[in-house]
Scaffold this motif. Sequence first.
Motif, PDB file in Angstrom:
ATOM      1  N   GLY A  31       0.797  -1.220   0.000  1.00 59.75           N
ATOM      2  CA  GLY A  31       0.000   0.000   0.000  1.00 59.75           C
ATOM      3  C   GLY A  31       0.829   1.268   0.000  1.00 59.75           C
ATOM      4  N   ASP A  89      -2.170  -1.818   3.861  1.00 55.54           N
ATOM      5  CA  ASP A  89      -2.402  -0.458   3.392  1.00 55.54           C
ATOM      6  C   ASP A  89      -2.917   0.389   4.547  1.00 55.54           C
ATOM      7  OD1 ASP A  89      -2.513   1.624   1.556  1.00 55.54           O
ATOM      8  OD2 ASP A  89      -3.755   0.527   0.114  1.00 55.54           O
ATOM      9  N   GLU A 111      -5.169   1.211  -5.142  1.00 57.97           N
ATOM     10  CA  GLU A 111      -5.279   0.573  -3.826  1.00 57.97           C
ATOM     11  C   GLU A 111      -6.524  -0.308  -3.759  1.00 57.97           C
ATOM     12  OE1 GLU A 111      -3.119   4.020  -1.089  1.00 57.97           O
ATOM     13  OE2 GLU A 111      -5.274   4.077  -1.393  1.00 57.97           O
TER      14      GLU A 111
END
Length: 235
Positions: A31, A89, A111
Amino acid sequence: MSDTDAITIMKQEVGRAAAQRVQSNTIVGLGTGSTTAYAIQFIGARLKSGELQNIKGIPTSFQARVLAKKYGIPLTTLDEVDHIDIAIDGADEVDPQKNLIKGGGAAHTQEKIVDSLAAQFIVVVDSGKLVDSLGSTFLLPVEVLPMAVTPVMKAIEALGGKPELRMGVKKAGPVVTDQGNLVVDVKFDRIENPGELEKTLNNLPGVLENGLFVNVADVILVGEVIEGQPTVREL
């Protein structure tokens, strides 16, 4: 220890806790953001020491790609793998149902692709990112094709949002994403149904993706500084 040092160490410890959950022979989504950067650093350190073996990373942004190369994590792409074992992330907001707002770094489209494909998605945040209701402290980012910015902003206003084009810092003009698009940050007084709003926004012609991550996160690792000492807990 100063407050600044404690916060830095807390972010490092959250990143370390996430990195410890990565196992050998896995595909890892990497991430974006300051806390996730520490996770990438610690994954690289585990690889270098031999504690981890045969790891391949899939970055969610140019930043993640650069960090992975810096710390010696081999990279692959979604064209070359048929699964992602784990993704790590950050988030800008986390509600009690583990729904998120992401996109403070303008990387939420990549993402969401990577994080949604992962068998396990681990979110690393500090306690200040925990909210009762999404949108209460952070604007909702929406990635928009440049030609569609004006009509999309008008459509968002009709939905009750207050949109504003995100402008660059130390750069003349607006923020441009890794995909070459623009970001509209939206203030909603209340986001009562994140799942419905996510779909509604993504159905607006010209919208590529928005920062609502609904039913995607599996584990939330929360860093806190309690009486000057950094701690990590799991939601």
